[in-house]
Each structure stands twice: as structure tokens, then as C-alpha cells.
Write an enzyme that holds these catalytic residues in place. Structure first.
Site, PDB file in Angstrom:
ATOM      1  N   LYS A   9       0.839  -1.197   0.000  1.00 58.23           N
ATOM      2  CA  LYS A   9       0.000   0.000   0.000  1.00 58.23           C
ATOM      3  C   LYS A   9       0.882   1.258   0.000  1.00 58.23           C
ATOM      4  O   LYS A   9       2.089   1.175   0.246  1.00 58.23           O
ATOM      5  CB  LYS A   9      -0.932  -0.041   1.219  1.00 58.23           C
ATOM      6  CG  LYS A   9      -1.868  -1.272   1.221  1.00 58.23           C
ATOM      7  CD  LYS A   9      -2.864  -1.216   2.374  1.00 58.23           C
ATOM      8  CE  LYS A   9      -3.759  -2.454   2.386  1.00 58.23           C
ATOM      9  NZ  LYS A   9      -4.795  -2.377   3.439  1.00 58.23           N
ATOM     10  N   TYR A  49     -11.693  -3.140  -3.971  1.00 59.23           N
ATOM     11  CA  TYR A  49     -12.289  -3.234  -2.637  1.00 59.23           C
ATOM     12  C   TYR A  49     -13.814  -3.327  -2.680  1.00 59.23           C
ATOM     13  O   TYR A  49     -14.466  -2.925  -1.721  1.00 59.23           O
ATOM     14  CB  TYR A  49     -11.855  -2.028  -1.801  1.00 59.23           C
ATOM     15  CG  TYR A  49     -10.464  -2.178  -1.196  1.00 59.23           C
ATOM     16  CD1 TYR A  49     -10.128  -3.290  -0.418  1.00 59.23           C
ATOM     17  CD2 TYR A  49      -9.490  -1.198  -1.373  1.00 59.23           C
ATOM     18  CE1 TYR A  49      -8.863  -3.433   0.150  1.00 59.23           C
ATOM     19  CE2 TYR A  49      -8.219  -1.333  -0.808  1.00 59.23           C
ATOM     20  CZ  TYR A  49      -7.925  -2.455  -0.046  1.00 59.23           C
ATOM     21  OH  TYR A  49      -6.679  -2.590   0.529  1.00 59.23           O
ATOM     22  N   ASN A 112      -2.272  -0.200   7.077  1.00 59.32           N
ATOM     23  CA  ASN A 112      -1.650  -1.464   7.507  1.00 59.32           C
ATOM     24  C   ASN A 112      -0.722  -2.072   6.448  1.00 59.32           C
ATOM     25  O   ASN A 112      -0.500  -3.269   6.405  1.00 59.32           O
ATOM     26  CB  ASN A 112      -2.708  -2.450   8.005  1.00 59.32           C
ATOM     27  CG  ASN A 112      -3.754  -2.764   6.958  1.00 59.32           C
ATOM     28  OD1 ASN A 112      -3.570  -2.432   5.790  1.00 59.32           O
ATOM     29  ND2 ASN A 112      -4.826  -3.417   7.358  1.00 59.32           N
ATOM     30  N   HIS A 115      -1.681  -5.526   1.395  1.00 57.16           N
ATOM     31  CA  HIS A 115      -2.910  -6.260   1.099  1.00 57.16           C
ATOM     32  C   HIS A 115      -2.545  -7.667   0.648  1.00 57.16           C
ATOM     33  O   HIS A 115      -1.557  -7.851  -0.062  1.00 57.16           O
ATOM     34  CB  HIS A 115      -3.696  -5.569  -0.035  1.00 57.16           C
ATOM     35  CG  HIS A 115      -4.783  -6.464  -0.590  1.00 57.16           C
ATOM     36  ND1 HIS A 115      -6.036  -6.531  -0.027  1.00 57.16           N
ATOM     37  CD2 HIS A 115      -4.771  -7.377  -1.594  1.00 57.16           C
ATOM     38  CE1 HIS A 115      -6.759  -7.452  -0.680  1.00 57.16           C
ATOM     39  NE2 HIS A 115      -6.009  -7.966  -1.635  1.00 57.16           N
ATOM     40  N   GLU A 126      -8.656 -10.764  -7.943  1.00 54.65           N
ATOM     41  CA  GLU A 126      -7.733  -9.641  -7.783  1.00 54.65           C
ATOM     42  C   GLU A 126      -6.581  -9.699  -8.794  1.00 54.65           C
ATOM     43  O   GLU A 126      -6.194  -8.670  -9.350  1.00 54.65           O
ATOM     44  CB  GLU A 126      -7.198  -9.630  -6.339  1.00 54.65           C
ATOM     45  CG  GLU A 126      -8.315  -9.298  -5.340  1.00 54.65           C
ATOM     46  CD  GLU A 126      -7.950  -9.592  -3.882  1.00 54.65           C
ATOM     47  OE1 GLU A 126      -6.804 -10.026  -3.622  1.00 54.65           O
ATOM     48  OE2 GLU A 126      -8.811  -9.392  -3.008  1.00 54.65           O
TER      49      GLU A 126
HETATM   50  P1  DAT Z   1      -7.561  -7.365   5.179  1.00 59.25           P
HETATM   51  O1  DAT Z   1      -6.795  -6.238   4.534  1.00 59.25           O
HETATM   52  O2  DAT Z   1      -6.817  -7.934   6.355  1.00 59.25           O
HETATM   53  O3  DAT Z   1      -8.001  -8.409   4.192  1.00 59.25           O
HETATM   54  P2  DAT Z   1     -10.308  -6.424   5.156  1.00 59.25           P
HETATM   55  O4  DAT Z   1     -10.437  -7.080   3.824  1.00 59.25           O
HETATM   56  O5  DAT Z   1     -11.333  -6.737   6.185  1.00 59.25           O
HETATM   57  O6  DAT Z   1      -8.880  -6.724   5.808  1.00 59.25           O
HETATM   58  O7  DAT Z   1     -10.293  -4.851   4.959  1.00 59.25           O
HETATM   59  C1  DAT Z   1      -9.595  -4.264   3.896  1.00 59.25           C
HETATM   60  C2  DAT Z   1      -8.901  -3.031   4.383  1.00 59.25           C
HETATM   61  O8  DAT Z   1      -9.856  -2.067   4.797  1.00 59.25           O
HETATM   62  C3  DAT Z   1      -8.003  -3.243   5.601  1.00 59.25           C
HETATM   63  O9  DAT Z   1      -6.715  -3.712   5.246  1.00 59.25           O
HETATM   64  C4  DAT Z   1      -7.975  -1.882   6.197  1.00 59.25           C
HETATM   65  C5  DAT Z   1      -9.369  -1.352   5.920  1.00 59.25           C
HETATM   66  N1  DAT Z   1     -10.273  -1.614   7.061  1.00 59.25           N
HETATM   67  C6  DAT Z   1     -10.854  -2.798   7.396  1.00 59.25           C
HETATM   68  N2  DAT Z   1     -11.613  -2.689   8.496  1.00 59.25           N
HETATM   69  C7  DAT Z   1     -11.515  -1.389   8.887  1.00 59.25           C
HETATM   70  C8  DAT Z   1     -12.045  -0.625   9.956  1.00 59.25           C
HETATM   71  N3  DAT Z   1     -12.860  -1.174  10.859  1.00 59.25           N
HETATM   72  N4  DAT Z   1     -11.696   0.676  10.027  1.00 59.25           N
HETATM   73  C9  DAT Z   1     -10.894   1.249   9.119  1.00 59.25           C
HETATM   74  N5  DAT Z   1     -10.349   0.593   8.084  1.00 59.25           N
HETATM   75  C10 DAT Z   1     -10.646  -0.707   7.960  1.00 59.25           C
HETATM   76 MG    MG Z   2      -9.337  -8.351   2.655  1.00 60.86          MG
END
Ligand code: DAT
Ligand code: MG
Length: 151
Positions: A9, A49, A112, A115, A126
């Protein structure tokens, strides 16, 4: 052989962590089969996303992921999807274990740094968004002949 989509990212690029993260995946034994740097358009980010469309953090997520260059990659290996997810650690870096990428280098869920696909279905979806088949390179490393023989 399983393929997974991994994206560094904008915060990983800004914080000069690209080499560190690529190095970890490489040293684990996963095989890099495609890589490119790009700036995501809103359309591409929203498509990537799409499962989060409508969630409270969606606009922030798209805003952040389009804020600077990302490095999109395909990594290959046995169980690559799960192995990479374990190496990344929990989505919330305050909960990810030390020793994981997010556990070592991030503090906030919204930033974070990496991805990774969460299932074979997401990996296929993806990879197709970011790469054409000809951009994914099929090659062998010496160790694979020891593990898999000639096939
Ligand atoms: P991951 O990246 O571990 O697959 P995810 O698919 O649930 O997690 O979410 C995608 C991204 O969205 C994640 O890396 C960061 C953001 N995100 C997820 N949950 C969030 C939250 N509660 N608040 C803010 N950003 C969030
Ligand atoms: Mg995810």
C-alpha cells in the site's frame, strides 16, 4: 501451484518498506511471478475493494489506497494465500503478532501497509484486475525440482 495477489500500500512505499516486505516473502520461499508499480484510479480502487462498498471506512480506504504509488504483485507457492496472510498478520496492527509484517511495521488498521488475497476466489479476481496473463511469468527455481521432481 497456488497464486496470491499481494499489494504494498502507499504507506509501505512512503516508508521505504517495499524491499523489506518483498524480502520477507522471498526468503520464506514464495516465488515472485509478477510485479508492477502503479497509481490506482478511483475506479480501480473501488473495484479492488468492492466487497467493502457501503461500509463506514470505504471512502477512507479508497482515498488512502489512491493517495500514492502501490506495488502490485503475484506470488506463487504451495498454500501461498494462507501462508502470506499469516505472514501479514491481523488486519488491525494493534492485534497482529510481533514477527508478522503488520505486527512489526504498522499501528493503524487504515494504514496497515500490505494487502493479501483472503481466498482462492479473491486471489483469482484480484490477479485479473491487475495483471494480464502474459504479465505473469511461469518459471522454475532449482529447489522445486527437488520438491516436485520433473512435473
Ligand atoms: P484485510 O486487509 O486484512 O483483508 P479487510 O479485507 O477486512 O482486511 O479490509 C480491507 C482493508 O480495509 C483493511 O486492510 C484496512 C481497511 N479496514 C478494514 N476494516 C476497517 C475498519 N474497521 N476501520 C478502518 N479501516 C478498515
Ligand atoms: Mg481483505
Amino acid at each position: 501451484m497456488e497464486k496470491t495477489f499481494i499489494m504494498l500500500k502507499p504507506d509501505a512505499v512512503q516508508r521505504n518498506l517495499a524491499g523489506e516486505i518483498i524480502g520477507r516473502l522471498e526468503k520464506k520461499g514464495l516465488k515472485l511471478v509478477a510485479i508492477k508499480m502503479l497509481l490506482l484510479s478511483n475506479t480501480l480502487a473501488e473495484r479492488h475493494y468492492e466487497e467493502h462498498l457501503g461500509k463506514s471506512f470505504f471512502q477512507n480506504l479508497v482515498g488512502f489506497i489512491t493517495s500514492g504509488p502501490v506495488i502490485a504483485m503475484v506470488w506463487e507457492g504451495e498454500n501461498a494465500i494462507q501462508v502470506a496472510r499469516r505472514m501479514m498478520g491481523n488486519t488491525d496492527p494493534q492485534k497482529s503478532e510481533p514477527g508478522t509484517i503488520r505486527g512489526d511495521y504498522a499501528l493503524f488498521t487504515g494504514n496497515n501497509i500490505v494487502h493479501g488475497s483472503d481466498s482462492s476466489q479473491s486471489a483469482m479476481r484480484e490477479i485479473e484486475i491487475f495483471f494480464t496473463p502474459s504479465e505473469i511469468i511461469s518459471y522454475r527455481k532449482d529447489l522445486e525440482y527437488w520438491i516436485y521432481g520433473d512435473r
